[in-house]
Design a protein around this motif. Sequence first.
Motif, mmCIF file in Angstrom:
data_model
loop_
_atom_site.group_PDB
_atom_site.id
_atom_site.type_symbol
_atom_site.label_atom_id
_atom_site.label_comp_id
_atom_site.label_asym_id
_atom_site.label_seq_id
_atom_site.Cartn_x
_atom_site.Cartn_y
_atom_site.Cartn_z
ATOM 1 N N ILE A 57 6.992 131.164 41.123
ATOM 2 C CA ILE A 57 6.565 129.885 40.560
ATOM 3 C C ILE A 57 7.012 129.788 39.111
ATOM 4 O O ILE A 57 6.871 130.739 38.340
ATOM 5 C CB ILE A 57 5.038 129.724 40.657
ATOM 6 C CG1 ILE A 57 4.599 129.721 42.119
ATOM 7 C CG2 ILE A 57 4.584 128.447 39.953
ATOM 8 C CD1 ILE A 57 3.097 129.711 42.309
ATOM 9 N N ARG A 58 7.532 128.633 38.751
ATOM 10 C CA ARG A 58 7.956 128.379 37.383
ATOM 11 C C ARG A 58 7.418 127.037 36.918
ATOM 12 O O ARG A 58 7.285 126.103 37.702
ATOM 13 C CB ARG A 58 9.487 128.404 37.271
ATOM 14 C CG ARG A 58 10.123 129.723 37.692
ATOM 15 C CD ARG A 58 11.630 129.713 37.477
ATOM 16 N NE ARG A 58 12.254 130.919 37.998
ATOM 17 C CZ ARG A 58 12.319 132.064 37.354
ATOM 18 N NH1 ARG A 58 11.802 132.177 36.140
ATOM 19 N NH2 ARG A 58 12.901 133.116 37.913
ATOM 20 N N TYR A 59 7.126 126.944 35.626
ATOM 21 C CA TYR A 59 6.636 125.724 35.017
ATOM 22 C C TYR A 59 7.405 125.406 33.749
ATOM 23 O O TYR A 59 7.846 126.304 33.036
ATOM 24 C CB TYR A 59 5.159 125.844 34.643
ATOM 25 C CG TYR A 59 4.220 126.035 35.803
ATOM 26 C CD1 TYR A 59 3.790 124.942 36.554
ATOM 27 C CD2 TYR A 59 3.748 127.293 36.146
ATOM 28 C CE1 TYR A 59 2.922 125.105 37.614
ATOM 29 C CE2 TYR A 59 2.879 127.461 37.205
ATOM 30 C CZ TYR A 59 2.467 126.370 37.941
ATOM 31 O OH TYR A 59 1.598 126.538 38.994
ATOM 32 N N ALA A 60 7.532 124.130 33.479
ATOM 33 C CA ALA A 60 8.031 123.717 32.185
ATOM 34 C C ALA A 60 7.018 124.088 31.107
ATOM 35 O O ALA A 60 5.806 124.064 31.345
ATOM 36 C CB ALA A 60 8.288 122.212 32.161
ATOM 37 N N ASP A 61 7.511 124.440 29.928
ATOM 38 C CA ASP A 61 6.610 124.831 28.845
ATOM 39 C C ASP A 61 5.591 123.743 28.526
ATOM 40 O O ASP A 61 4.447 124.040 28.160
ATOM 41 C CB ASP A 61 7.415 125.168 27.589
ATOM 42 C CG ASP A 61 8.174 126.465 27.710
ATOM 43 O OD1 ASP A 61 9.115 126.671 26.917
ATOM 44 O OD2 ASP A 61 7.844 127.284 28.587
ATOM 45 N N SER A 62 5.982 122.504 28.666
ATOM 46 C CA SER A 62 5.117 121.400 28.297
ATOM 47 C C SER A 62 3.907 121.232 29.212
ATOM 48 O O SER A 62 2.948 120.552 28.842
ATOM 49 C CB SER A 62 5.915 120.092 28.277
ATOM 50 O OG SER A 62 6.489 119.826 29.542
ATOM 51 N N VAL A 63 3.938 121.854 30.393
ATOM 52 C CA VAL A 63 2.840 121.685 31.342
ATOM 53 C C VAL A 63 2.121 122.984 31.660
ATOM 54 O O VAL A 63 1.135 122.968 32.408
ATOM 55 C CB VAL A 63 3.322 121.030 32.653
ATOM 56 C CG1 VAL A 63 4.046 119.725 32.362
ATOM 57 C CG2 VAL A 63 4.214 121.976 33.441
ATOM 58 N N GLY A 65 -0.380 125.857 31.838
ATOM 59 C CA GLY A 65 -1.804 125.867 31.577
ATOM 60 C C GLY A 65 -2.510 124.598 31.985
ATOM 61 O O GLY A 65 -3.745 124.559 31.998
ATOM 62 N N ARG A 66 -1.757 123.556 32.308
ATOM 63 C CA ARG A 66 -2.355 122.280 32.707
ATOM 64 C C ARG A 66 -2.027 121.903 34.146
ATOM 65 O O ARG A 66 -2.860 121.314 34.832
ATOM 66 C CB ARG A 66 -1.890 121.157 31.780
ATOM 67 C CG ARG A 66 -2.265 121.370 30.319
ATOM 68 C CD ARG A 66 -1.970 120.130 29.480
ATOM 69 N NE ARG A 66 -0.544 119.800 29.467
ATOM 70 C CZ ARG A 66 -0.035 118.650 29.912
ATOM 71 N NH1 ARG A 66 -0.836 117.712 30.390
ATOM 72 N NH2 ARG A 66 1.271 118.440 29.851
ATOM 73 N N PHE A 67 -0.814 122.217 34.595
ATOM 74 C CA PHE A 67 -0.366 121.846 35.937
ATOM 75 C C PHE A 67 -0.298 123.082 36.825
ATOM 76 O O PHE A 67 0.004 124.185 36.358
ATOM 77 C CB PHE A 67 1.026 121.208 35.894
ATOM 78 C CG PHE A 67 1.087 119.844 35.259
ATOM 79 C CD1 PHE A 67 0.014 119.313 34.563
ATOM 80 C CD2 PHE A 67 2.245 119.088 35.368
ATOM 81 C CE1 PHE A 67 0.081 118.064 33.975
ATOM 82 C CE2 PHE A 67 2.329 117.836 34.786
ATOM 83 C CZ PHE A 67 1.248 117.324 34.091
ATOM 84 N N THR A 68 -0.533 122.879 38.115
ATOM 85 C CA THR A 68 -0.439 123.953 39.091
ATOM 86 C C THR A 68 0.280 123.451 40.332
ATOM 87 O O THR A 68 -0.112 122.432 40.901
ATOM 88 C CB THR A 68 -1.827 124.480 39.493
ATOM 89 O OG1 THR A 68 -2.534 124.926 38.335
ATOM 90 C CG2 THR A 68 -1.689 125.638 40.472
ATOM 91 N N ILE A 69 1.328 124.167 40.737
ATOM 92 C CA ILE A 69 2.037 123.836 41.960
ATOM 93 C C ILE A 69 1.555 124.758 43.069
ATOM 94 O O ILE A 69 1.305 125.945 42.844
ATOM 95 C CB ILE A 69 3.567 123.933 41.773
ATOM 96 C CG1 ILE A 69 4.305 123.387 42.998
ATOM 97 C CG2 ILE A 69 3.999 125.356 41.461
ATOM 98 C CD1 ILE A 69 5.810 123.242 42.794
ATOM 99 N N SER A 70 1.430 124.224 44.265
ATOM 100 C CA SER A 70 0.983 125.009 45.406
ATOM 101 C C SER A 70 1.503 124.386 46.690
ATOM 102 O O SER A 70 2.042 123.277 46.682
ATOM 103 C CB SER A 70 -0.548 125.110 45.440
ATOM 104 O OG SER A 70 -1.135 123.832 45.594
ATOM 105 N N ARG A 71 1.344 125.106 47.780
ATOM 106 C CA ARG A 71 1.768 124.609 49.076
ATOM 107 C C ARG A 71 0.769 125.037 50.143
ATOM 108 O O ARG A 71 -0.005 125.979 49.947
ATOM 109 C CB ARG A 71 3.158 125.139 49.436
ATOM 110 C CG ARG A 71 3.210 126.664 49.574
ATOM 111 C CD ARG A 71 4.551 127.131 50.111
ATOM 112 N NE ARG A 71 4.605 128.583 50.235
ATOM 113 C CZ ARG A 71 4.177 129.264 51.292
ATOM 114 N NH1 ARG A 71 3.649 128.610 52.326
ATOM 115 N NH2 ARG A 71 4.273 130.578 51.331
ATOM 116 N N ASP A 72 0.806 124.366 51.290
ATOM 117 C CA ASP A 72 -0.025 124.804 52.393
ATOM 118 C C ASP A 72 0.705 125.890 53.177
ATOM 119 O O ASP A 72 1.889 126.150 52.957
ATOM 120 C CB ASP A 72 -0.446 123.627 53.284
ATOM 121 C CG ASP A 72 0.725 122.903 53.933
ATOM 122 O OD1 ASP A 72 0.508 121.787 54.436
ATOM 123 O OD2 ASP A 72 1.846 123.441 53.954
#
Length: 117
Positions: A57-63, A65-72
């Motif tokens: 999993i990777r996130y943009a620095d701007s998000v 701690g605030r956004f979470t990606i997940s899947r079923d």
Amino acid sequence: QVQLEESGGGLVQPGGSLKLSCAASKSRFSINSMAWYRQAPGSQRELVASINVGHNIRYADSVKGRFTISRDRTWSTVYLQMNNLKPEDTAVYFCNAIISDGGTSFWGKGTQVTVSS
């Protein structure tokens, strides 16, 4: 082919939360990774978050701690939980999928997220 459909966008006040969903028609066995991108008017489309079959999993620095990606578990839907939303998060959010057959990339049509008081 892969058909992607985003949902869950809308208008929210700063500090609020939204959860986006991306429904994929392609079998989970053929998808290598899925990601969320966003594009504000006059701006380049940018990567927000990504997840692959190895659960990398990777996130943009701007998000972070605030956004979470997940899947079923069936890989039929990928989610983006967005917390503590800021006005600068306002954009059209797009779902992207890469399949194993040649690494072909597919895009959804996008869902609008507006953060405003």
